[in-house]
Enzyme design. Structure first.
Site, PDB file in Angstrom:
ATOM      1  N   ASP A 208      -6.052   6.957  -5.481  1.00 28.67           N
ATOM      2  CA  ASP A 208      -6.404   8.358  -5.193  1.00 28.67           C
ATOM      3  C   ASP A 208      -7.252   8.426  -3.914  1.00 28.67           C
ATOM      4  O   ASP A 208      -6.952   9.198  -2.984  1.00 28.67           O
ATOM      5  CB  ASP A 208      -7.191   8.896  -6.398  1.00 28.67           C
ATOM      6  CG  ASP A 208      -7.280  10.407  -6.436  1.00 28.67           C
ATOM      7  OD1 ASP A 208      -6.701  11.062  -5.551  1.00 28.67           O
ATOM      8  OD2 ASP A 208      -7.938  10.925  -7.358  1.00 28.67           O
TER       9      ASP A 208
ATOM     10  N   ASP B  65       0.849  -1.192   0.000  1.00 35.52           N
ATOM     11  CA  ASP B  65       0.000   0.000   0.000  1.00 35.52           C
ATOM     12  C   ASP B  65       0.887   1.246   0.000  1.00 35.52           C
ATOM     13  O   ASP B  65       1.677   1.455   0.930  1.00 35.52           O
ATOM     14  CB  ASP B  65      -0.853  -0.066   1.279  1.00 35.52           C
ATOM     15  CG  ASP B  65      -1.768   1.123   1.454  1.00 35.52           C
ATOM     16  OD1 ASP B  65      -1.680   2.082   0.653  1.00 35.52           O
ATOM     17  OD2 ASP B  65      -2.577   1.088   2.393  1.00 35.52           O
TER      18      ASP B  65
ATOM     19  N   ASN C 227      -7.035  12.316 -10.966  1.00 33.47           N
ATOM     20  CA  ASN C 227      -7.783  12.641 -12.191  1.00 33.47           C
ATOM     21  C   ASN C 227      -7.696  14.149 -12.422  1.00 33.47           C
ATOM     22  O   ASN C 227      -7.196  14.883 -11.568  1.00 33.47           O
ATOM     23  CB  ASN C 227      -9.223  12.123 -12.125  1.00 33.47           C
ATOM     24  CG  ASN C 227      -9.975  12.683 -10.935  1.00 33.47           C
ATOM     25  OD1 ASN C 227      -9.972  13.895 -10.709  1.00 33.47           O
ATOM     26  ND2 ASN C 227     -10.586  11.806 -10.158  1.00 33.47           N
TER      27      ASN C 227
HETATM   28  P1  ADP Z   1      -6.040   4.885 -12.548  1.00 31.79           P
HETATM   29  O1  ADP Z   1      -7.340   5.647 -12.556  1.00 31.79           O
HETATM   30  O2  ADP Z   1      -4.850   5.736 -12.909  1.00 31.79           O
HETATM   31  O3  ADP Z   1      -6.125   3.616 -13.317  1.00 31.79           O
HETATM   32  P2  ADP Z   1      -6.308   3.430 -10.005  1.00 31.79           P
HETATM   33  O4  ADP Z   1      -6.146   3.976  -8.635  1.00 31.79           O
HETATM   34  O5  ADP Z   1      -7.633   2.897 -10.405  1.00 31.79           O
HETATM   35  O6  ADP Z   1      -5.784   4.587 -10.990  1.00 31.79           O
HETATM   36  O7  ADP Z   1      -5.250   2.289 -10.224  1.00 31.79           O
HETATM   37  C1  ADP Z   1      -3.877   2.493 -10.359  1.00 31.79           C
HETATM   38  C2  ADP Z   1      -3.133   1.380  -9.664  1.00 31.79           C
HETATM   39  O8  ADP Z   1      -3.089   1.634  -8.262  1.00 31.79           O
HETATM   40  C3  ADP Z   1      -3.789   0.007  -9.821  1.00 31.79           C
HETATM   41  O9  ADP Z   1      -2.777  -0.923 -10.179  1.00 31.79           O
HETATM   42  C4  ADP Z   1      -4.332  -0.288  -8.432  1.00 31.79           C
HETATM   43  O10 ADP Z   1      -4.313  -1.683  -8.147  1.00 31.79           O
HETATM   44  C5  ADP Z   1      -3.336   0.430  -7.575  1.00 31.79           C
HETATM   45  N1  ADP Z   1      -3.726   0.768  -6.190  1.00 31.79           N
HETATM   46  C6  ADP Z   1      -4.955   0.885  -5.651  1.00 31.79           C
HETATM   47  N2  ADP Z   1      -4.863   1.210  -4.340  1.00 31.79           N
HETATM   48  C7  ADP Z   1      -3.527   1.293  -4.034  1.00 31.79           C
HETATM   49  C8  ADP Z   1      -2.767   1.565  -2.850  1.00 31.79           C
HETATM   50  N3  ADP Z   1      -3.349   1.840  -1.689  1.00 31.79           N
HETATM   51  N4  ADP Z   1      -1.407   1.536  -2.945  1.00 31.79           N
HETATM   52  C9  ADP Z   1      -0.791   1.271  -4.115  1.00 31.79           C
HETATM   53  N5  ADP Z   1      -1.443   1.008  -5.261  1.00 31.79           N
HETATM   54  C10 ADP Z   1      -2.802   1.010  -5.226  1.00 31.79           C
END
Ligand code: ADP
Length: 179
Positions: free
Chosen positions: A39, A15, A29
């Site tokens: 985010d 994380d 975004n």
């Molecule tokens: P985007 O809209 O740019 O695709 P997302 O947040 O949906 O952004 O996903 C981007 C990446 O971040 C994905 O691979 C997701 O699994 C990952 N992700 C989600 N939560 C966390 C977190 N707490 N720490 C690290 N990576 C995360």
């Protein structure tokens, strides 16, 4: 955790909100006002200070364009800064998605240098809600970071933080192969 590139690149599964780097990168975004995925996790864990800083930037410059980056406090997070960059939505690959994703990494790293950041952690930008193919995104992320590190001495360490096994395995394969 695995180290590559003489220790300049680290790969972690976990994380990103827990990472103690000078800066962590948010896959934001264009509104900069928070969303789902990483985010949402960053805003939840970092608290209102981050959103307030994003609103202030938005009031000054409007939306953040795809491929660009802005920097704020990290609020309650262990990091000092959050660098918010807007990844491209994958639309089949003919809308400059690859170039725009590279811009995210390069612009975030440049902003890091401008703010004397030495250690910076990236999530897998665009590979969640924005549907960028994970293998292509991993190759582009690694290539962009390596290119940047070759030309900029002041960054000590870049940490790729993968949330899922699939991305972690992809990064490991590419980084190992290139050692
Ligand atoms: P985007 O809209 O740019 O695709 P997302 O947040 O949906 O952004 O996903 C981007 C990446 O971040 C994905 O691979 C997701 O699994 C990952 N992700 C989600 N939560 C966390 C977190 N707490 N720490 C690290 N990576 C995360």
């Amino acid at each position: 955790m695995v180290r590559y590139n003489d220790g300049k690149i680290e790969l972690i599964k976990g994380d990103i909100t827990k990472i103690e780097a000078d800066a962590i990168v948010n896959a934001a975004n264009t509104s900069l006002l928070g969303g789902g995925g990483v985010d949402g996790a960053i805003h939840r864990a970092g608290g209102k200070e981050i959103l307030d800083a994003c609103v202030a930037i938005r009031n000054k410059q409007g939306n953040c364009k795809t491929g660009e980056a802005v920097i704020t406090t990290a609020g309650k997070l262990p990091a000092k800064f959050v660098i918010h960059t807007v990844g491209p939505v994958w639309n089949g690959g003919k809308k400059k998605e690859e170039q725009l994703l590279q811009n995210c990494y390069i612009n975030s790293l440049q902003l890091a240098i401008d703010n004397h950041v030495k250690t910076i952690a990236f999530p897998n930008i665009s590979t969640g809600i924005y549907r960028f193919p994970k293998d292509k995104a991993a190759s582009l992320a690694i290539a962009s970071v390596k290119y940047f590190l070759k030309n900029h001495e002041s960054i000590d360490k870049v940490i790729f933080v993968c949330f899922d096994d699939e991305s972690f395995d992809l990064y490991q394969q590419i980084l190992k192969f290139e050692e």
